[in-house]
Design a protein around this motif. Structure first.
Motif, PDB file in Angstrom:
ATOM      1  N   VAL A  56      36.522  32.861  34.006  1.00  0.00           N
ATOM      2  CA  VAL A  56      35.891  33.148  35.409  1.00  0.00           C
ATOM      3  C   VAL A  56      35.995  34.685  35.922  1.00  0.00           C
ATOM      4  N   SER A  57      36.636  35.489  35.189  1.00  0.00           N
ATOM      5  CA  SER A  57      36.802  36.643  35.592  1.00  0.00           C
ATOM      6  C   SER A  57      35.752  37.776  34.889  1.00  0.00           C
ATOM      7  N   ALA A  61      29.222  33.079  36.884  1.00  0.00           N
ATOM      8  CA  ALA A  61      29.892  32.045  37.193  1.00  0.00           C
ATOM      9  C   ALA A  61      29.367  30.757  36.497  1.00  0.00           C
ATOM     10  N   VAL A 161      41.408  28.665  35.083  1.00  0.00           N
ATOM     11  CA  VAL A 161      40.059  28.731  35.785  1.00  0.00           C
ATOM     12  C   VAL A 161      40.427  28.929  37.230  1.00  0.00           C
ATOM     13  N   LEU A 165      39.863  32.062  39.833  1.00  0.00           N
ATOM     14  CA  LEU A 165      39.378  31.893  41.222  1.00  0.00           C
ATOM     15  C   LEU A 165      39.891  32.232  42.288  1.00  0.00           C
ATOM     16  N   SER A 166      41.383  31.820  42.349  1.00  0.00           N
ATOM     17  CA  SER A 166      42.190  32.152  43.512  1.00  0.00           C
ATOM     18  C   SER A 166      42.481  33.876  43.510  1.00  0.00           C
ATOM     19  N   ARG A 168      40.197  35.869  42.545  1.00  0.00           N
ATOM     20  CA  ARG A 168      39.139  36.561  42.755  1.00  0.00           C
ATOM     21  C   ARG A 168      38.856  36.317  44.359  1.00  0.00           C
ATOM     22  N   ARG A 169      39.274  34.933  44.933  1.00  0.00           N
ATOM     23  CA  ARG A 169      38.994  34.747  46.259  1.00  0.00           C
ATOM     24  C   ARG A 169      39.975  35.388  47.556  1.00  0.00           C
ATOM     25  N   SER A 172      40.478  39.607  46.637  1.00  0.00           N
ATOM     26  CA  SER A 172      39.233  40.208  45.886  1.00  0.00           C
ATOM     27  C   SER A 172      39.416  41.737  45.812  1.00  0.00           C
ATOM     28  N   SER A 175      41.867  42.358  42.951  1.00  0.00           N
ATOM     29  CA  SER A 175      41.737  41.658  41.773  1.00  0.00           C
ATOM     30  C   SER A 175      41.835  42.436  40.385  1.00  0.00           C
TER      31      SER A 175
END
Length: 197
Positions: A56-57, A61, A161, A165-166, A168-169, A172, A175
Protein backbone atom coordinates in the motif's frame (compact mmCIF):
# COMPACT_ATOMS: atom_id res chain seq x y z
CA UNK A 1 -13.57 -7.17 -5.95
CA UNK A 2 -11.85 -6.71 -9.32
CA UNK A 3 -12.01 -9.69 -11.75
CA UNK A 4 -8.21 -10.03 -11.75
CA UNK A 5 -8.18 -10.21 -7.94
CA UNK A 6 -10.90 -12.87 -8.01
CA UNK A 7 -8.88 -14.87 -10.53
CA UNK A 8 -5.77 -14.71 -8.35
CA UNK A 9 -7.65 -15.81 -5.24
CA UNK A 10 -9.33 -18.65 -7.16
CA UNK A 11 -5.95 -19.85 -8.41
CA UNK A 12 -4.53 -19.80 -4.89
CA UNK A 13 -7.47 -21.83 -3.58
CA UNK A 14 -7.16 -24.33 -6.42
CA UNK A 15 -3.46 -24.81 -5.74
CA UNK A 16 -4.05 -25.39 -2.05
CA UNK A 17 -6.81 -27.92 -2.57
CA UNK A 18 -5.10 -29.83 -5.37
CA UNK A 19 -1.55 -30.22 -4.10
CA UNK A 20 -0.30 -33.04 -1.93
CA UNK A 21 2.63 -31.12 -0.49
CA UNK A 22 3.01 -30.15 3.14
CA UNK A 23 5.21 -28.00 5.32
CA UNK A 24 7.15 -27.95 8.60
CA UNK A 25 6.30 -31.35 10.03
CA UNK A 26 8.19 -30.46 13.16
CA UNK A 27 5.50 -27.91 13.96
CA UNK A 28 2.62 -30.33 13.36
CA UNK A 29 0.97 -30.16 9.97
CA UNK A 30 -2.06 -32.39 10.33
CA UNK A 31 -4.74 -29.93 11.33
CA UNK A 32 -6.28 -26.65 10.34
CA UNK A 33 -5.60 -25.13 13.77
CA UNK A 34 -1.88 -25.88 13.59
CA UNK A 35 -1.81 -24.42 10.11
CA UNK A 36 -3.48 -21.27 11.39
CA UNK A 37 -0.92 -20.94 14.21
CA UNK A 38 2.25 -21.73 12.29
CA UNK A 39 2.86 -18.40 10.49
CA UNK A 40 3.31 -16.59 13.80
CA UNK A 41 7.01 -17.51 13.82
CA UNK A 42 9.12 -14.32 13.76
CA UNK A 43 10.49 -14.69 10.22
CA UNK A 44 7.10 -15.45 8.67
CA UNK A 45 5.20 -12.86 10.66
CA UNK A 46 7.60 -10.00 9.92
CA UNK A 47 7.85 -10.86 6.23
CA UNK A 48 4.09 -11.09 5.74
CA UNK A 49 3.33 -7.85 7.56
CA UNK A 50 6.04 -6.10 5.56
CA UNK A 51 4.54 -7.27 2.27
CA UNK A 52 1.23 -5.66 3.19
CA UNK A 53 2.82 -2.39 4.32
CA UNK A 54 5.01 -2.17 1.21
CA UNK A 55 2.12 -2.96 -1.12
CA UNK A 56 0.00 0.00 0.00
CA UNK A 57 3.03 2.28 0.29
CA UNK A 58 4.76 1.59 -3.03
CA UNK A 59 2.05 0.31 -5.39
CA UNK A 60 -0.85 2.26 -6.89
CA UNK A 61 -3.97 1.92 -4.74
CA UNK A 62 -5.74 -0.22 -7.35
CA UNK A 63 -2.76 -2.60 -7.51
CA UNK A 64 -2.01 -2.99 -3.79
CA UNK A 65 -3.57 -6.49 -3.74
CA UNK A 66 -0.85 -7.73 -6.11
CA UNK A 67 1.85 -7.84 -3.43
CA UNK A 68 0.01 -10.25 -1.10
CA UNK A 69 -1.36 -12.28 -4.03
CA UNK A 70 2.15 -12.67 -5.46
CA UNK A 71 3.48 -13.83 -2.09
CA UNK A 72 0.69 -16.39 -1.64
CA UNK A 73 1.04 -17.83 -5.14
CA UNK A 74 4.83 -18.10 -4.93
CA UNK A 75 4.51 -19.70 -1.48
CA UNK A 76 2.21 -22.45 -2.77
CA UNK A 77 4.18 -23.24 -5.92
CA UNK A 78 7.55 -23.29 -4.16
CA UNK A 79 6.17 -25.59 -1.45
CA UNK A 80 5.35 -28.09 -4.20
CA UNK A 81 8.93 -27.77 -5.49
CA UNK A 82 10.32 -28.24 -2.00
CA UNK A 83 8.19 -31.34 -1.50
CA UNK A 84 9.64 -32.82 -4.69
CA UNK A 85 13.16 -32.42 -3.32
CA UNK A 86 14.24 -29.09 -4.79
CA UNK A 87 16.19 -26.86 -2.43
CA UNK A 88 18.87 -24.16 -2.35
CA UNK A 89 22.00 -23.92 -0.18
CA UNK A 90 21.73 -22.04 3.14
CA UNK A 91 17.97 -21.86 2.83
CA UNK A 92 17.27 -20.89 6.45
CA UNK A 93 19.85 -18.10 6.26
CA UNK A 94 18.25 -16.85 3.05
CA UNK A 95 14.83 -16.85 4.71
CA UNK A 96 16.15 -14.66 7.52
CA UNK A 97 17.70 -12.31 4.98
CA UNK A 98 14.34 -12.07 3.21
CA UNK A 99 13.15 -10.12 6.26
CA UNK A 100 16.08 -7.75 5.78
CA UNK A 101 15.16 -7.45 2.10
CA UNK A 102 11.61 -6.43 2.97
CA UNK A 103 13.00 -3.90 5.41
CA UNK A 104 15.11 -2.37 2.65
CA UNK A 105 12.06 -2.25 0.40
CA UNK A 106 10.21 -0.28 3.06
CA UNK A 107 13.13 2.13 3.42
CA UNK A 108 12.91 2.74 -0.32
CA UNK A 109 9.10 2.65 -0.53
CA UNK A 110 8.86 6.35 -1.39
CA UNK A 111 11.41 5.95 -4.20
CA UNK A 112 9.83 4.97 -7.54
CA UNK A 113 10.49 1.31 -8.28
CA UNK A 114 9.21 -0.63 -11.28
CA UNK A 115 6.18 -2.61 -10.09
CA UNK A 116 7.41 -5.78 -11.78
CA UNK A 117 10.76 -5.55 -9.97
CA UNK A 118 9.13 -5.17 -6.55
CA UNK A 119 6.73 -8.06 -7.18
CA UNK A 120 9.62 -10.21 -8.40
CA UNK A 121 11.48 -9.59 -5.15
CA UNK A 122 8.35 -10.56 -3.22
CA UNK A 123 7.96 -13.76 -5.26
CA UNK A 124 11.60 -14.73 -4.73
CA UNK A 125 11.41 -14.16 -0.99
CA UNK A 126 8.10 -16.05 -0.72
CA UNK A 127 9.64 -18.92 -2.67
CA UNK A 128 12.34 -19.31 -0.04
CA UNK A 129 9.69 -19.66 2.66
CA UNK A 130 7.74 -22.13 0.54
CA UNK A 131 10.77 -24.30 -0.24
CA UNK A 132 11.47 -24.71 3.46
CA UNK A 133 7.91 -25.81 4.13
CA UNK A 134 7.75 -28.19 1.20
CA UNK A 135 11.07 -29.83 2.10
CA UNK A 136 9.49 -31.16 5.29
CA UNK A 137 6.36 -32.64 3.71
CA UNK A 138 4.79 -35.36 5.89
CA UNK A 139 3.33 -38.55 4.50
CA UNK A 140 -0.10 -37.62 5.84
CA UNK A 141 -0.64 -34.75 3.39
CA UNK A 142 -1.49 -31.21 4.21
CA UNK A 143 -4.80 -29.92 2.83
CA UNK A 144 -6.17 -28.70 6.17
CA UNK A 145 -2.80 -27.35 7.27
CA UNK A 146 -2.31 -25.50 3.99
CA UNK A 147 -5.72 -23.89 4.19
CA UNK A 148 -4.91 -22.71 7.71
CA UNK A 149 -1.44 -21.52 6.76
CA UNK A 150 -2.69 -19.52 3.80
CA UNK A 151 -5.58 -18.03 5.75
CA UNK A 152 -3.20 -16.75 8.43
CA UNK A 153 -0.76 -15.56 5.79
CA UNK A 154 -3.54 -13.61 4.09
CA UNK A 155 -4.66 -12.20 7.45
CA UNK A 156 -1.12 -11.03 8.22
CA UNK A 157 -0.90 -9.40 4.81
CA UNK A 158 -4.16 -7.61 5.55
CA UNK A 159 -2.73 -6.51 8.90
CA UNK A 160 0.24 -5.04 7.06
CA UNK A 161 -2.09 -3.33 4.61
CA UNK A 162 -4.00 -1.82 7.52
CA UNK A 163 -0.79 -0.64 9.15
CA UNK A 164 0.41 0.89 5.90
CA UNK A 165 -2.89 2.67 5.32
CA UNK A 166 -2.85 3.99 8.89
CA UNK A 167 0.65 5.37 8.44
CA UNK A 168 -0.37 7.06 5.22
CA UNK A 169 -3.57 8.50 6.69
CA UNK A 170 -2.56 9.55 10.19
CA UNK A 171 1.12 10.29 9.65
CA UNK A 172 0.94 11.58 6.09
CA UNK A 173 3.52 14.33 6.55
CA UNK A 174 5.93 11.98 8.25
CA UNK A 175 5.03 8.77 6.43
CA UNK A 176 8.33 8.59 4.55
CA UNK A 177 10.29 8.89 7.78
CA UNK A 178 8.06 6.39 9.59
CA UNK A 179 8.34 3.84 6.77
CA UNK A 180 12.11 4.27 6.61
CA UNK A 181 12.38 3.78 10.38
CA UNK A 182 10.12 0.74 10.25
CA UNK A 183 12.17 -0.65 7.38
CA UNK A 184 15.39 -0.07 9.29
CA UNK A 185 14.07 -1.95 12.31
CA UNK A 186 12.89 -4.78 10.07
CA UNK A 187 16.29 -5.02 8.40
CA UNK A 188 18.00 -5.27 11.78
CA UNK A 189 15.50 -7.93 12.87
CA UNK A 190 16.36 -9.95 9.78
CA UNK A 191 20.06 -9.79 10.62
CA UNK A 192 19.33 -10.89 14.18
CA UNK A 193 17.34 -13.85 12.84
CA UNK A 194 20.22 -14.62 10.45
CA UNK A 195 22.64 -14.82 13.37
CA UNK A 196 20.30 -17.15 15.25
CA UNK A 197 20.07 -19.75 12.47
Amino acid sequence: MRPSAKSALFLIAACVLSTGASAHTGHGTHSLMEGLAHPFGADHLLAMLAVGVWSVSALPASKAWQGPATFLLALVFSAVLGASGFTVPYLEHAIALSVTLFGAMLVLASTPMPKAFGLTLIALAASLHGLAHGAETPETGFAGYAVGFLLTTAALHLGGVGLGLSIRRWLSERSTTVLASLGGLLSVAGLVLFNQV
